[in-house]
Design a protein around this motif. Structure first.
Motif, PDB file in Angstrom:
ATOM      1  N   LEU A 192      -0.206   4.163   0.825  1.00  0.00           N
ATOM      2  CA  LEU A 192      -0.895   3.880  -0.434  1.00  0.00           C
ATOM      3  C   LEU A 192      -0.880   2.386  -0.726  1.00  0.00           C
ATOM      4  O   LEU A 192      -1.886   1.813  -1.178  1.00  0.00           O
ATOM      5  CB  LEU A 192      -0.246   4.654  -1.582  1.00  0.00           C
ATOM      6  CG  LEU A 192      -0.343   6.173  -1.509  1.00  0.00           C
ATOM      7  CD1 LEU A 192       0.474   6.816  -2.618  1.00  0.00           C
ATOM      8  CD2 LEU A 192      -1.795   6.640  -1.585  1.00  0.00           C
ATOM      9  N   ASN A 193       0.249   1.747  -0.469  1.00  0.00           N
ATOM     10  CA  ASN A 193       0.356   0.307  -0.680  1.00  0.00           C
ATOM     11  C   ASN A 193      -0.386  -0.496   0.375  1.00  0.00           C
ATOM     12  O   ASN A 193      -1.115  -1.439   0.052  1.00  0.00           O
ATOM     13  CB  ASN A 193       1.830  -0.106  -0.693  1.00  0.00           C
ATOM     14  CG  ASN A 193       2.522   0.200  -2.011  1.00  0.00           C
ATOM     15  OD1 ASN A 193       2.125  -0.298  -3.056  1.00  0.00           O
ATOM     16  ND2 ASN A 193       3.561   1.019  -1.956  1.00  0.00           N
ATOM     17  N   GLU A 194      -0.218  -0.133   1.650  1.00  0.00           N
ATOM     18  CA  GLU A 194      -0.708  -0.974   2.731  1.00  0.00           C
ATOM     19  C   GLU A 194      -2.161  -0.687   3.111  1.00  0.00           C
ATOM     20  O   GLU A 194      -2.877  -1.598   3.538  1.00  0.00           O
ATOM     21  CB  GLU A 194       0.194  -0.817   3.951  1.00  0.00           C
ATOM     22  CG  GLU A 194       1.617  -1.333   3.705  1.00  0.00           C
ATOM     23  CD  GLU A 194       2.497  -1.270   4.946  1.00  0.00           C
ATOM     24  OE1 GLU A 194       2.088  -0.603   5.925  1.00  0.00           O
ATOM     25  OE2 GLU A 194       3.584  -1.876   4.935  1.00  0.00           O
ATOM     26  N   ILE A 195      -2.597   0.551   2.980  1.00  0.00           N
ATOM     27  CA  ILE A 195      -3.968   0.904   3.365  1.00  0.00           C
ATOM     28  C   ILE A 195      -4.885   0.924   2.148  1.00  0.00           C
ATOM     29  O   ILE A 195      -5.928   0.280   2.125  1.00  0.00           O
ATOM     30  CB  ILE A 195      -4.013   2.268   4.079  1.00  0.00           C
ATOM     31  CG1 ILE A 195      -3.169   2.242   5.355  1.00  0.00           C
ATOM     32  CG2 ILE A 195      -5.458   2.654   4.422  1.00  0.00           C
ATOM     33  CD1 ILE A 195      -3.024   3.587   6.046  1.00  0.00           C
ATOM     34  N   ALA A 196      -4.492   1.665   1.117  1.00  0.00           N
ATOM     35  CA  ALA A 196      -5.330   1.812  -0.073  1.00  0.00           C
ATOM     36  C   ALA A 196      -5.220   0.626  -1.019  1.00  0.00           C
ATOM     37  O   ALA A 196      -6.058   0.478  -1.916  1.00  0.00           O
ATOM     38  CB  ALA A 196      -4.973   3.093  -0.810  1.00  0.00           C
TER      39      ALA A 196
END
Length: 338
Positions: A288-292
């Motif tokens: 969620l942090n790194e991709i989204a």
């Protein structure tokens, strides 16, 4: 000079007289109103003060209701992806979201892991807030297919029930959804229940399937689910609860961590959240942090002796812990700027 003084004196006298008459009339009206009010109260006076939406929402969260939801998830057995137990969990989550008045979406996808294909589904609920700005609350509902940490080697190929590791976070979110039916949040709340978090091993990419798929596909139908920030709940039911100070949360979502700590402090719960030492936990919040690019903090108590064992059962969890977590998240959520 005398003429000017006489005019000023007469004018002042008239003003004073007018003020006195108005003061007398207002005093008489006040006395009459008080007498009528006293008579109407039948010798008693009661004052009704409406509680603030924040206090009302926090008070409305019911830890026992949340615990009952935890038990309902566990009752049919393990919730391994693409099994009957998983499908029953999906139905329960969707039903409770509908009862809460949420718009319910289903995000289906397939993965192949170790030469086996799995059909998976993220269940999503949207609760309209006072603004179109979105905030993400999430948890995984699936359970591990093997009890690889069980102290008894004979049990290590059996699937776990996942009362704490899976069901606890879902239970808190579903109870929050019920509360938000009555107490409208400042921002629109996107509740996401991930599948496939605990299927295999990190080393060969066998975990976090649901969150990775969601992070890469933030539009379902014509609904954009991109949120400005988020909170992940994982293993939040332990009777001896104290969530870990988590490195990825502080690196990517320090503002969320700070807000949650402030909310916990307001409720007197600060000793339960983000406790040292700081550890790095690979979990659904990482994609969620790194991709989204959604700053997401993880509330997780990783100091749980029954993790990935057959002993991860409801008796290890408590309504009190679920209430502490749920009320803290609501306190934070209801104070967000619309």
């Amino acid at each position: 000079m005398r003429k000017h003084w006489q005019f000023q004196r007469n004018t002042t006298a008239r003003i004073r007289g007018a003020k006195w008459r108005w003061t007398s009339l207002l005093f008489a009206a006040f006395v009459l109103s008080f007498a009528l009010l006293w008579k109407g109260c039948s010798n008693s006076v009661s004052i009704s003060v409406n509680p603030s939406p924040i206090a009302g929402a926090v008070k409305a969260f019911d830890g026992q209701r949340a615990f009952d939801l935890l038990v309902q998830q566990v009752a049919p057995g393990p919730r391994v992806p693409d099994t009957e137990g998983s499908r029953q969990a999906q139905q329960l989550i969707a039903q409770k979201l509908q009862e809460a008045g949420a718009q319910v979406l289903r995000q289906e996808f397939e993965v192949t892991y170790r030469s086996k294909r799995y059909r998976m589904a993220n269940i999503i609920g949207i609760i309209k807030g006072k603004s179109e700005r979105k905030v993400l609350l999430c948890a995984h509902y699936d359970t591990r297919p093997v009890a690889d940490q069980d102290p008894n080697p004979a049990n290590r190929n059996q699937p776990i029930l996942g009362a704490n590791d899976g069901a606890s976070g879902v239970a808190v979110l579903l109870e929050i959804a019920r509360v938000l039916k009555t107490y409208r949040p400042p921002q629109t709340v996107v509740l996401v229940f991930f599948d496939g978090e605990d299927l295999g091993d990190v080393e060969d990419g066998g975990m976090f399937f649901g969150s990775k798929y969601f992070a890469r596909n933030l539009t379902v139908g014509d609904v954009n689910l991109k949120a400005g920030m988020g909170v992940l709940l994982d293993m939040v039911g332990d009777k001896d609860f104290a969530s870990n100070d988590e490195r990825y949360s502080r690196t990517y979502a320090l503002q969320v961590v700070t807000g949650l700590l402030q909310a916990a402090s307001q409720l007197g719960y600060q000793r339960y959240f983000f406790r040292p030492p700081t550890i790095a936990v690979l979990d659904d919040h990482v994609p969620l942090n790194e991709i989204a690019q959604i700053p997401t903090a993880n509330i997780i108590d990783f100091d749980y002796p029954y993790w990935h064992t057959l002993q991860d059962t409801p008796d290890k969890c408590s309504p009190q812990t679920l209430a502490i977590v749920g009320k803290t998240v609501l306190q934070w959520l209801m104070q967000l700027v619309p």
